[in-house]
Design an enzyme around this catalytic site. Structure first.
Site, PDB file in Angstrom:
ATOM      1  N   LYS A   1      79.370  42.874  55.337  1.00 53.39           N
ATOM      2  CA  LYS A   1      80.464  42.033  54.596  1.00 53.39           C
ATOM      3  C   LYS A   1      81.272  42.874  53.911  1.00 53.39           C
ATOM      4  CE  LYS A   1      76.946  39.836  52.236  1.00 53.39           C
ATOM      5  NZ  LYS A   1      75.671  40.837  52.755  1.00 53.39           N
TER       6      LYS A   1
ATOM      7  N   ARG B   1      74.764  32.655  47.291  1.00 54.45           N
ATOM      8  CA  ARG B   1      73.468  33.244  47.887  1.00 54.45           C
ATOM      9  C   ARG B   1      72.675  32.143  47.775  1.00 54.45           C
ATOM     10  NH1 ARG B   1      74.797  38.746  47.332  1.00 54.45           N
ATOM     11  NH2 ARG B   1      73.157  40.270  48.042  1.00 54.45           N
TER      12      ARG B   1
END
Ligand code: AMP
Length: 193
Positions: free
Chosen positions: A13, A88
């Site tokens: 990422k 998240r």
């Protein structure tokens, strides 16, 4: 352009966000980087977050949502941003939805980097070896125990975020096992179509 990059720790990422940042001239908002900066500066948030970060667990939703809410108000985020490491949890995804909704903003894409577990372990080991070779400081949570906890946190708390966006028809997946350049091309393809 407002993007989210999802994927487990070590999926790439950070690498892909850095490339997108250059290409679209928008900031990379990494909650991990922001939290590490808070820890280094020993701010109240940093002091609260340090132990849980070192162990590989997730910092509380309230803290992280607060950080992102402040950050997206900064002038450089006006024309877009890449969220790297956020949301998240589903609660964070819902909070983000509210934040953007209140500003009449939409997400342009949610892209998930898919990788297998053994490859992640190998990548983290390489990241540690390369950092040490370059004389750098290894992240406190790049050790086998903390990494296992991070992977577990991903499976239990973050994988549902992919389902959350898939349910909205917003999720696109990319093979994160491909070479970095191919992953970049796959992401470009999604963003251009
Ligand atoms: P990262 O650099 O994205 O791997 O994040 C490093 C650590 O920061 C994670 O293991 C968590 O402890 C914390 N962290 C980063 N982003 C979040 C988030 N969105 N929610 C909760 N904890 C986070």
């Amino acid at each position: 352009m407002r993007l989210i990059l999802l994927g487990p720790p070590g999926a790439g990422k950070g690498t892909q966000s850095a490339r997108l940042k250059q290409k679209y001239n928008i900031p990379q908002l990494s909650t991990g980087d922001m939290l590490r900066a808070a820890v280094a500066a020993q701010t109240p948030v940093g002091l609260q977050a340090k132990a849980v970060m070192d162990s590989g667990g997730l910092v509380s939703d309230d803290i992280v949502i607060g950080i992102v809410a402040d950050r997206i108000e900064e002038p450089d985020a006006k024309n877009g941003f890449i969220l790297d490491g956020f949301p998240r949890t589903v609660a964070q995804a819902e909070a983000l939805q509210k934040m953007l909704g209140s500003k009449n903003m939409n997400l342009d894409a949610v892209i998930e980097l898919k990788v297998d577990e053994q490859a992640l372990l190998d990548r983290i080991k390489t990241r540690v070896d390369e950092t040490l070779k370059a004389g750098g400081t290894v992240r406190a949570d790049d050790n086998p125990d903390a990494f296992k906890t991070r992977l577990e946190a991903y499976k239990v708390q973050t994988a549902p975020v992919s389902h959350y966006y898939a349910g909205k028809g917003a999720l696109k997946s990319v093979d994160g096992m491909a070479p970095i350049e191919s992953v970049t091309q796959a992401i470009d393809h999604i963003l251009e179509h």
